[in-house]
Design an enzyme around this catalytic site. Structure first.
Site, PDB file in Angstrom:
ATOM      1  N   THR A 100       0.858  -1.188   0.000  1.00 42.77           N
ATOM      2  CA  THR A 100       0.000   0.000   0.000  1.00 42.77           C
ATOM      3  C   THR A 100       0.890   1.233   0.000  1.00 42.77           C
ATOM      4  OG1 THR A 100      -1.719  -1.172   1.233  1.00 42.77           O
ATOM      5  CG2 THR A 100      -1.790   1.235   1.270  1.00 42.77           C
ATOM      6  N   LYS A 176      -6.720   1.265  -3.772  1.00 42.04           N
ATOM      7  CA  LYS A 176      -6.372   0.755  -2.439  1.00 42.04           C
ATOM      8  C   LYS A 176      -6.524   1.837  -1.384  1.00 42.04           C
ATOM      9  CE  LYS A 176      -5.020  -2.205   0.640  1.00 42.04           C
ATOM     10  NZ  LYS A 176      -3.722  -2.894   0.683  1.00 42.04           N
ATOM     11  N   LYS A 244      -0.206   3.964   9.354  1.00 42.16           N
ATOM     12  CA  LYS A 244       0.417   4.246   8.053  1.00 42.16           C
ATOM     13  C   LYS A 244      -0.629   4.473   6.970  1.00 42.16           C
ATOM     14  CE  LYS A 244       1.894   0.728   5.611  1.00 42.16           C
ATOM     15  NZ  LYS A 244       1.230   0.767   4.264  1.00 42.16           N
TER      16      LYS A 244
END
Length: 309
Positions: A100, A176, A244
């Site tokens: 990602t 994503k 994150k």
């Protein structure tokens, strides 16, 4: 059975990467793997895969290389750093970037791979560790047709669904980011709902069972809610992962001018949970933070507190 003439490699044997490697080996593909953790390398070897010492050694022998590291920085390092994969790979090797990352980072890395004579697919994944091990993940993928044709047997081995989002890299990463926005907010919402129920003395198992048949259900409530009910915070996907990922969401949204107030709130909760020592626990552990605020005790909380001492 997949085409045994294709050799696949996986760099990064975490919960998703190891599942992919095991699926590749199970499908009959010669499978190479690399990870810093000895136990992950041993699991690969036990399944018939071949552990490698460095990215260069893996890439020199692979036709398709899946990169399952944490973020764009790590991806760049294993591809282009000292002992990196790209310098040792044969021209036309397919690199499938599964981390990602920000869309601009995905685009840049894929362009650098193309400039080096490689084929690249921007392909973040979703589904969790169990679905990865079963070869049933979803992949949000963008890249040239030649890359998909070359990698087809390997993609079929690891993914139940490959969403083709065009040839322009960055499209997979953008999808994503949207997925992680929803996933992070839904985990926080599930935690909030279960803590509220606990504050009322409700049976959490009953709440979890009933809501799954009601309009308020989500995949994350069903999946992560079970972790809260069972007091099981062994990390499948950790709190720090959503620090994150929601950070990526809010940064990308700020750049585009789109308001994401729910993501901002969820990110603050995950950050606080991490600061409270919960960062390496399952992401459902954000519920423990809310429970502490509410003055209620969730299943498994005492064990977590004992481990933290």
């Amino acid at each position: 059975m997949a085409d045994g003439g294709l050799t696949a490699g996986v760099i990064g044997l975490g919960s998703m990467g190891l599942g992919a490697a095991l699926s590749l080996a199970r499908a009959g593909l010669p499978t190479l793997g690399l990870d810093l953790r000895a136990e992950a390398m041993e699991a690969l070897a036990s399944a018939g895969g071949t552990p490698c010492r460095d990215p260069a050694g893996l890439a020199a022998r692979a036709d398709v290389v899946f990169v399952y590291v944490v973020n764009a920085s790590q991806t760049e390092s294993v591809l282009f750093g000292d002992g990196g994969a790209v310098a040792a790979a044969r021209p036309g090797t397919v690199f499938v970037l599964c981390a990602t990352m920000a869309p601009l980072d995905a685009q840049s890395l894929c362009e650098r791979l193309a400039a080096a004579g490689m084929l690249a697919i921007d392909a973040p994944v979703s589904g969790g560790a169990a679905r990865a091990e079963a070869g049933q993940i979803s992949m949000m993928a963008a890249g040239p047709q030649a890359a998909f044709d070359r990698a087809a047997p390997a993609l079929e081995a690891i993914a139940e669904t490959v969403f083709r989002l065009g040839e322009q890299p960055g499209a997979g990463a953008r999808m994503k980011v949207i997925n992680q926005l929803l996933a992070g907010v839904h985990i926080a919402a599930a935690a909030e709902a279960l803590v509220l129920a606990a504050s009322w003395g409700m049976d959490l198992a009953e709440v979890h069972r009933v809501i799954q048949s009601c309009a308020g259900n989500s995949w994350m409530f069903a999946n992560r809610g079970a972790h809260v009910v069972e007091g099981d915070y062994a990390p499948r996907s950790a709190v720090d992962i959503f620090v994150k990922d929601l950070g990526l969401v809010t940064e990308a949204a700020a750049a585009s001018g789109a308001p994401v107030p729910l993501s901002d709130t969820a990110l603050s909760l995950f950050r606080e949970a991490s600061q409270q020592g919960l960062g390496r626990l399952d992401d459902a552990a954000v519920a423990l933070l809310l429970a502490q605020r509410a003055g209620v005790t969730l299943p498994g909380a005492q064990a977590v507190e004992g481990d933290a001492e």
